[in-house]
Write an enzyme that holds these catalytic residues in place. Structure first.
Site, short mmCIF file in Angstrom:
data_model
loop_
_atom_site.label_atom_id
_atom_site.label_comp_id
_atom_site.label_asym_id
_atom_site.label_seq_id
_atom_site.Cartn_x
_atom_site.Cartn_y
_atom_site.Cartn_z
N TYR A 45 37.06 33.13 70.39
CA TYR A 45 37.67 32.18 71.61
C TYR A 45 37.18 33.09 73.06
CZ TYR A 45 40.39 31.22 75.77
OH TYR A 45 40.63 30.73 77.10
N ASP A 77 41.46 35.78 81.03
CA ASP A 77 41.43 37.47 81.45
C ASP A 77 41.05 38.00 79.97
OD1 ASP A 77 43.39 36.35 79.78
OD2 ASP A 77 45.07 37.82 80.60
N GLU A 78 41.13 37.18 78.83
CA GLU A 78 40.41 37.79 77.53
C GLU A 78 39.04 38.12 77.30
OE1 GLU A 78 42.18 36.03 74.06
OE2 GLU A 78 43.86 34.57 75.42
#
Length: 337
Positions: free
Chosen positions: A153, A129-130
């Site tokens: 990331y 979801d990031e």
């Protein structure tokens, strides 16, 4: 004839739960490829009561390097590829962004080149979801919202999605992308929030919660949590119930993408206090100012999981039940902390 699934990162936390769940719920044969980096531990599988070496083949390979011909022949025919392998810790990506991003991009390319050669029925790229960035003012991200990663990331995972998209369109790789939320469960690495919190509470240490001051009070961010076996069930549902979209001349067509969402959003402060309550010890908390203490930090994440749920998928076990079960397991198995 049982299906054959190739799972990268199967000795990691989420991967090991996926293997365990598929041993319980399918007759599939599972090929695990893992580089055995800091996150991979063989005992995540070999300690399982249902571990079956006749159905699980563990192969060491650093996916920063291509899969060579001898390895491809050893693996043999594969029906499904589920690519979970990636460095995944945000703090590590901030400390060493170049190595972190290079690793995740290289393994993505090598797995897509492998898929391009063997032509599986489906290639699932497990993402996060990031990649969407923060959910501001109560927004909930849908599958094809713009990608706006905030830290290295998340950027490396967004890069993986874009590379995979290009292979879907150019080389007809049967791609499905999934975006999941914060996973937790037994055997999770202690650098992650839940086991780290358990360890600190058990040792009477202070838990640092990143927050902002609002109206004289500290307000922490929030996440939606999901047990790794619920995530494994969603991947299994997608493999069994859907067929990957194939690119044709229509330039508006997109590859299949599914948000895998939990059922409850919880503030980081409430998570710490809830864990303390389950353990039976009051959690010690100190708040740390954002953003200086955590560059690239997103205050809230939230994704819309209705697309998958409308196809008939339901989370097998509730967040509350899995949280309590997981925390008790961690307390009873301190060697994992």
């Amino acid at each position: 004839m049982p299906k054959k699934i190739l799972l990268t990162g199967g000795l990691g936390f989420i991967g090991s739960h996926t293997v365990e769940y598929y041993l319980q719920t399918t007759d599939w044969h599972i090929i695990v490829i893992d580089s055995l980096s800091y996150a991979g531990r063989v005992e995540r599988l070999t300690c399982l009561p249902n571990y079956d070496p006749d159905r699980v083949n563990i192969i060491w390979h650093d996916l920063r390097a291509p899969l060579h011909d001898t390895l491809i022949k050893k693996i043999g025919d594969v029906d499904y590829i589920v690519n979970m392998a990636s460095d995944s810790h945000v703090d590590r990506s901030i400390a060493e962004p170049v190595n972190f991003i290079n690793n995740n991009v290289a393994l993505m390319l090598n797995m897509l080149e492998y898929a391009r050669e063997i032509k599986p029925q489906a290639f699932i790229q497990v993402s996060t979801d990031e990649v969407y960035g923060a959910s501001e003012k109560g927004a909930i991200h849908k599958e094809n919202d713009p990608l706006r990663p905030s830290n290295p990331y998340a950027a490396s995972k967004a890069a993986q999605e874009m590379i995979a998209f290009s292979y879907w369109r150019t080389f007809a790789v049967p791609l499905i992308i999934t975006n999941t939320m914060n996973n937790f469960g037994e055997r999770q690495d202690v650098e992650k929030f839940i086991p780290m919190t358990v360890r600190k509470i058990l040792s009477d240490s202070v838990n640092t919660v990143h927050a902002i001051q609002h109206g004289g009070n500290w307000v922490s961010g929030s996440r939606v949590w999901m047990h790794a076996k619920n995530h494994a069930d969603a991947i299994k549902f997608i493999l069994e119930k859907t067929t990957p979209a194939r690119y044709v001349s229509d330039t508006t067509l997109l590859p299949d993408k599914y948000n895998i969402a939990g059922d409850k959003q919880i503030s980081n402060e409430d998570i710490v206090r809830m864990i303390g309550k389950i353990i039976g010890k009051e959690a010690k908390i100190e708040f740390a100012d954002l953003p200086p203490t955590r560059p690239g930090h997103d205050f809230h994440y939230n994704i819309d999981g209705s697309k998958l749920k409308n196809l008939g998928w339901e989370m097998p076990v509730s967040t509350e039940e899995t949280f309590e079960r997981t925390i008790h397991w961690m307390v009873q198995n301190p060697n994992w902390l």
